[in-house]
Design a protein around this motif. Structure first.
Motif, mmCIF file in Angstrom:
data_model
loop_
_atom_site.group_PDB
_atom_site.id
_atom_site.type_symbol
_atom_site.label_atom_id
_atom_site.label_comp_id
_atom_site.label_asym_id
_atom_site.label_seq_id
_atom_site.Cartn_x
_atom_site.Cartn_y
_atom_site.Cartn_z
ATOM 1 N N LYS A 53 0.835 -1.195 0.000
ATOM 2 C CA LYS A 53 0.000 0.000 0.000
ATOM 3 C C LYS A 53 0.871 1.247 0.000
ATOM 4 C CE LYS A 53 -4.007 -2.050 2.298
ATOM 5 N NZ LYS A 53 -4.956 -1.960 3.443
ATOM 6 N N ARG A 54 0.379 2.267 -0.650
ATOM 7 C CA ARG A 54 1.100 3.526 -0.705
ATOM 8 C C ARG A 54 0.332 4.600 0.056
ATOM 9 N NH1 ARG A 54 2.498 3.724 -7.143
ATOM 10 N NH2 ARG A 54 4.013 2.024 -7.171
ATOM 11 N N MET A 58 1.497 9.863 -2.131
ATOM 12 C CA MET A 58 2.144 9.293 -3.305
ATOM 13 C C MET A 58 1.185 9.162 -4.494
ATOM 14 S SD MET A 58 4.732 6.310 -2.020
ATOM 15 C CE MET A 58 6.185 6.684 -1.047
ATOM 16 N N LYS A 59 -0.103 9.392 -4.239
ATOM 17 C CA LYS A 59 -1.090 9.277 -5.307
ATOM 18 C C LYS A 59 -1.557 10.639 -5.804
ATOM 19 C CE LYS A 59 -2.770 4.822 -3.570
ATOM 20 N NZ LYS A 59 -3.931 4.033 -3.116
ATOM 21 N N ARG A 64 2.491 11.106 -8.267
ATOM 22 C CA ARG A 64 2.215 9.708 -8.577
ATOM 23 C C ARG A 64 2.957 9.243 -9.833
ATOM 24 N NH1 ARG A 64 -4.120 11.001 -9.875
ATOM 25 N NH2 ARG A 64 -3.795 12.299 -11.725
ATOM 26 N N VAL A 67 6.555 8.438 -8.707
ATOM 27 C CA VAL A 67 6.516 7.223 -7.883
ATOM 28 C C VAL A 67 6.298 5.996 -8.760
ATOM 29 C CG1 VAL A 67 5.237 5.992 -6.093
ATOM 30 C CG2 VAL A 67 5.731 8.421 -5.814
ATOM 31 N N SER A 68 5.353 6.095 -9.678
ATOM 32 C CA SER A 68 5.053 4.957 -10.551
ATOM 33 C C SER A 68 6.217 4.625 -11.475
ATOM 34 C CB SER A 68 3.802 5.259 -11.395
ATOM 35 O OG SER A 68 2.664 5.359 -10.593
ATOM 36 N N ALA A 71 8.817 2.875 -9.331
ATOM 37 C CA ALA A 71 8.306 1.558 -8.963
ATOM 38 C C ALA A 71 8.353 0.594 -10.144
ATOM 39 C CB ALA A 71 6.882 1.677 -8.439
ATOM 40 N N ASN A 345 3.827 -3.989 -6.712
ATOM 41 C CA ASN A 345 3.795 -2.722 -7.444
ATOM 42 C C ASN A 345 4.400 -2.892 -8.837
ATOM 43 O OD1 ASN A 345 2.741 -1.357 -5.182
ATOM 44 N ND2 ASN A 345 4.803 -1.183 -4.350
ATOM 45 N N GLY A 349 2.769 0.719 -10.818
ATOM 46 C CA GLY A 349 2.119 1.118 -9.587
ATOM 47 C C GLY A 349 0.634 0.986 -9.658
ATOM 48 N N ASP A 350 -0.106 1.968 -9.087
ATOM 49 C CA ASP A 350 -1.541 1.855 -9.095
ATOM 50 C C ASP A 350 -1.986 1.834 -10.530
ATOM 51 O OD1 ASP A 350 -1.223 4.489 -9.862
ATOM 52 O OD2 ASP A 350 -1.644 5.245 -7.885
#
Length: 356
Positions: A53-54, A58-59, A64, A67-68, A71, A345, A349-350
């Motif tokens: 979970k982030r 980070m979203k 994001r 981060v993505s 990741a 991830n 990521g998401d």
């Protein structure tokens, strides 16, 4: 290029996305990641992993994207290594020799997992340094020689960007000649067809997935093309300073370019209009190099990974041999500390992600 087969009408965009691996496909959903691999004896090996979970910050938009991007680099290498290790394990090619004195001392002192993570980090650092050298420093250094005859900074930045793009295309063309990479590109195509099939609301079968294009508007390959274009625009705003400042700006602004490219890709994936289609054209043509038409056995792998993700929410993680519907028929855990325990991830990521 038929856009109606890429930007599907009445499709339901999903946050599930994936990545092609060696003889397999990874799919990532909200809570779990699944990796399905075709073994040398034609069986399917499946592993599902709980995603980390982030925190909410980070979203946030722009953050994001960075981060993505990071990741995806880390987890992408991990999942590729995992698929290679699985193939090696079932081929019976594991090294059986006794480790040397230095290797044994390192294993006893730090453990296999720590050493593997260190080697992975070193590999990533060298890969990142090579990318910076070839795709950032080399183009601006070479094009800098034209300053004597071309005084327009916008033109110089445009030439630099085109030269960078040419180097990237040359790299893709060269690696695509490798037989193993061609198979990875086929699984990349299987991943896209599977997601198209799911987004269209059809039953997930190789027969239903086969007619779809291997191109997808939210593919990570398109993200790389957005990076190239946005870099040209952004660097043009800075003019054409000294070589040192150009090098520094190319490196420092990489997170900004990644963040902006990610937001453009998200928007393109959720929109359906002529502007989006035009912006997506370069990336879609680039996907023609990075995807190949899969056979039905490869589509079966993509579908197994997708079904495993769809069935995994609220369920325990599994590992072992499965059927085409991702049902475990024989549990089997490869007891290696360096193998896949941290694969999470994956991709970007998401899954409002870069690679679908």
């Amino acid at each position: 290029m038929d856009f109606s087969k890429i930007f599907l009408k009445d499709a339901r965009p999903t946050k599930i996305g994936g990545q092609a691996v060696i003889d397999g496909v990874m799919m990532k959903g909200d809570t779990h990641t699944a990796v399905a691999i075709r073994l040398p004896d034609d069986r399917i090996y499946l592993k599902t992993i709980l995603n980390g979970k982030r925190p909410r910050w980070m979203k946030l938009p722009l953050i994001r994207g960075v981060v993505s991007f990071v990741a995806s680099l880390v987890s992408g290498m991990k999942v590729l290594t995992f698929s290679a290790d699985v193939q090696e394990y079932f081929l019976g090619e594991e090294v059986s020799e006794e480790p040397g004195k230095i290797e044994k001392w390192l294993l006893d002192r730090f453990g296999e997992k720590t050493i593997w993570n260190f080697l992975l980090a070193v590999s990533m650092v060298f890969s990142f340094a090579f990318s910076i050298l070839v795709f950032a420093l080399l183009p601006t250094t070479v094009v800098g020689a034209l300053k004597a005859v071309i005084h327009n900074s916008v033109v110089l930045n445009l030439i630099e960007g085109l030269f960078r793009l040419l180097l990237f295309l040359l790299y893709i063309v060269l690696i695509s000649r490798m037989e193993e990479i061609q198979k990875v590109f086929q699984y990349h195509g299987a991943e896209h067809k599977t997601i198209h099939c799911y987004e269209k609301g059809l039953e997930l079968t190789p027969e239903n997935a086969e007619p779809f294009y291997t191109l997808h508007p939210r593919c990570g390959t398109s993200f790389l093309m957005f990076v190239m274009v946005i870099a040209i625009v952004l660097f043009s705003l800075l003019g054409w300073p000294s070589l040192m400042w150009r090098i520094v700006s190319r490196i420092v602004l990489m997170p900004v370019i990644a963040a902006l490219s990610y937001e453009v890709l998200r928007w393109a994936g959720k929109s359906d209009n002529i502007i989006v289609e035009l912006l997506s054209v370069p990336g879609l043509y680039l996907q023609k190099l990075t995807t190949k038409e899969p056979d039905r056995s490869q589509l079966e792998i993509g579908i197994a990974a997708m079904k495993a993700v769809l069935a995994s929410e609220g369920a325990e993680c599994v590992e072992g041999f499965c059927d085409a519907d991702a049902n475990i028929i024989e549990k089997h855990v490869i007891n290696r500390d360096n193998q896949g325990s941290d694969i999470e991830n994956s991709d970007t990521g998401d899954k409002e992600s870069m690679d679908q």
